[in-house]
Structure formats: structure tokens, C-alpha cells
Design an enzyme around this catalytic site. Structure first.
Site, short mmCIF file in Angstrom:
data_model
loop_
_atom_site.label_atom_id
_atom_site.label_comp_id
_atom_site.label_asym_id
_atom_site.label_seq_id
_atom_site.Cartn_x
_atom_site.Cartn_y
_atom_site.Cartn_z
N GLY A 161 -24.12 8.61 41.01
CA GLY A 161 -24.94 8.27 39.84
C GLY A 161 -25.29 6.80 39.82
O GLY A 161 -25.37 6.17 38.76
N ALA A 162 -25.51 6.23 41.00
CA ALA A 162 -25.70 4.78 41.12
C ALA A 162 -27.16 4.35 41.11
O ALA A 162 -27.45 3.16 41.29
CB ALA A 162 -25.03 4.27 42.40
N GLY A 202 -28.77 3.20 35.19
CA GLY A 202 -27.75 3.04 34.16
C GLY A 202 -26.53 2.25 34.58
O GLY A 202 -26.63 1.26 35.31
N ILE A 203 -25.36 2.72 34.14
CA ILE A 203 -24.14 1.96 34.41
C ILE A 203 -23.75 2.02 35.88
O ILE A 203 -23.10 1.10 36.38
CB ILE A 203 -22.96 2.41 33.52
CG1 ILE A 203 -22.50 3.82 33.88
CG2 ILE A 203 -23.31 2.30 32.05
CD1 ILE A 203 -21.19 4.20 33.25
N GLY A 204 -24.14 3.09 36.57
CA GLY A 204 -23.84 3.16 38.00
C GLY A 204 -24.55 2.06 38.76
O GLY A 204 -23.96 1.38 39.62
N TYR A 253 -21.20 19.48 27.05
CA TYR A 253 -20.96 18.13 27.57
C TYR A 253 -19.56 17.64 27.20
O TYR A 253 -18.83 17.12 28.05
CB TYR A 253 -22.03 17.19 27.01
CG TYR A 253 -21.90 15.75 27.46
CD1 TYR A 253 -22.15 15.40 28.78
CD2 TYR A 253 -21.54 14.75 26.55
CE1 TYR A 253 -22.04 14.07 29.19
CE2 TYR A 253 -21.43 13.43 26.96
CZ TYR A 253 -21.69 13.10 28.28
OH TYR A 253 -21.57 11.80 28.68
#
Length: 280
Positions: free
Chosen positions: A10-11, A14-16, A158
Site C-alpha cells: 500500500g505504498a 497515503g501513509i504508505g 472493515y
């Protein structure tokens, strides 16, 4: 600070992406993994690092990713299972037949970790799972309905997946801690990204709100706990096997400390990933 080999899923956004930038700037060897070819390649080109593509809604893609990572990296110091999301109002299943949120947020990271376990043990690695406060406030966890066949709501699915991640974190430490593998989970906070903009998820309004950047944390702020856990020395700089918020141990759902539940979830997850008997 010793250089580490850090794989981040998930890079591509966002935070990734924010964590990849920070860890790379701190001198670590970062390997970025994402679903979007364009976004993932853009991050990799920006940093000059290796990248891999994987779709966590397809377990064959996860298996291919694991094989590629294991062949290219005899040492992985940190595996950051950061990919995830909330999906639409109607329940959907993946090509593998699993409920989409359950697979993308929990089952696929579980599989990736399992497949990389020989490398993680040899490296005495730490596994970091990006969970969420949703594990405590939205989950209605039921081992007999892990894939929300009876009671589907996007935000509940979720929350259940994020609680499953915390249970996985604790069971991973119990099973492999003696072999030097440690594990943590964390809540990054409410982050101003495109994380959940689909209608019907229960959170689309918040993430589309035009003032979100004023009230939500930036991706860099959200990535700070991931960076703290990745760069620190597990068991020395922080206790392992716990759930973190803002780089400190925090309270997860009351079921997170149920060792029997964590063990049963692990065993059922393994069963789900076993190939179907011939003839079926």
C-alpha cells in the site's frame, strides 16, 4: 541507525507513500508495493527504489509477490502490511470467493506474511500491521461469519478485518516470537487521503469533505507511528505484540486479548487458504 530492508505494501499513496519517503530519507532500503502501476512506479522512480505490483483482491497476485520478494531479498527486516480499504455498500466477493474487505485488509496480508515466514525468521524481522480505531468501535466479530455473509455493512466488515489484524499480530508473536519474529499493529489516525471515497461505505462523506485537510492529520503525521515501529529496535525501544496509537500502546477491542480467539482465527485462516480438494 543501522540500515534495514523494509517492504511496505500500500505504498503508492497515503501513509504508505509518506512512510516510504521518510524511511528512504533516513537511509533504509525501501521496497514499495502497490496496486496501481502508475502510482507505484511514480513513488519508486521518485525515490530510486525497487517496486512490485500486487492486487490483494487476487491471492494469486499475492503469491507471486511473495515469491518475487523472497527471491530478491534473502533479508527482510520489516514487513509493513499497510494495504487496505473499505469497499462498497453492497457485499462483493473477490476472484477467490472471499468477501472483499476481509480479503484485502486481512486474509491477503496474512497469506503474504505466511509465505515470507522463512525469510522473516531468518531475518528476525518485525511485522507491522496497519489497523484502525475501527477495530474497537465498529467491529462485531463472529468467527462463524468472518466474511459477513449474514450481517454485511461496509464499516462493520472493515472493523472486523482490522480487529482480525490485531488478533493476527498477537498470535504471530505467540507462534514465532521464540524464533525472533516480532509483530505490532497500529492506528494511523484519521488521515486526509482518498482512502474511502466510495459511496455507501459509511465514511465517504468524511473523506470527501472539502474541509477534511483542516481537521484530519496529514499522511506524514499518520505515517509517524509506522516509521517509529519500523526504525526502532523491537523489545528495546518499544514493547511488541501490542496495538499502538501515536507511537504508544493503546486500547484495542476487548476481544484482542482473547488468546483462544486469536488461535482459532489463525487456524481458520490457514484452512481458507488451503487449495480445494481435487474434484471440487
Amino acid at each position: 541507525m543501522a540500515q534495514k530492508v523494509i517492504v511496505i505494501t500500500g505504498a503508492s499513496d497515503g501513509i504508505g507513500r509518506a512512510a516510504a519517503r521518510r524511511l528512504h530519507s533516513d537511509g533504509h532500503e525501501v521496497v514499495v508495493v502497490g496496486r496501481s502501476p502508475q502510482k507505484t512506479r511514480a513513488v519508486a522512480d521518485e525515490l530510486g527504489v525497487e517496486h512490485h505490483l500486487a492486487d490483494f483482491a487476487d491471492l494469486a497476485s499475492v503469491r507471486e509477490l511473495a515469491a518475487n520478494l523472497a527471491s530478491r531479498h534473502p533479508r527482510i527486516d520489516v514487513l509493513a502490511n499497510n494495504a487496505g480499504g473499505i469497499f462498497g455498500k453492497q457485499r462483493t466477493v473477490t476472484v477467490d470467493g472471499h468477501e472483499t474487505t476481509f480479503q484485502v485488509d486481512y486474509l491477503a496480508p496474512f497469506l503474504l506474511t505466511q509465505l515470507l515466514m522463512p525469510t522473516l525468521i531468518a531475518s528476525k524481522a518485525t511485522v507491522i500491521n496497519t489497523s484502525s480505531l475501527a477495530n474497537r468501535i465498529f467491529s462485531r466479530f463472529d468467527l462463524d461469519d468472518l466474511e459477513s455473509e449474514r450481517r454485511y455493512r461496509p464499516i462493520r466488515a472493515y472493523g472486523n478485518a482490522k480487529l482480525a489484524q490485531v488478533l493476527f499480530t498477537k498470535e504471530l508473536e505467540r507462534r514465532h516470537g521464540a524464533e525472533g519474529v516480532t509483530s505490532t499493529a497500529f492506528h494511523p489516525g484519521a488521515i486526509a487521503t482518498n482512502f474511502s471515497v466510495d459511496e455507501g461505505t459509511g465514511m465517504a462523506g468524511l473523506y470527501r469533505w472539502r474541509l477534511r485537510d483542516l481537521v484530519m492529520q496529514s499522511p506524514e503525521q499518520g505515517a509517524s507511528t509506522l516509521v517509529f515501529l519500523a526504525e526502532g529496535e523491537p523489545g528495546v525501544d518499544y514493547p511488541t505484540g501490542l496495538y499502538y496509537t501515536r507511537s504508544r500502546p493503546a486500547r484495542a477491542h476487548r476481544l484482542a486479548d482473547d488468546a483462544d480467539l486469536a488461535r482459532e482465527l489463525w487456524d481458520r485462516s490457514v484452512e481458507m487458504l488451503e487449495p480445494a480438494p481435487a474434484g471440487r
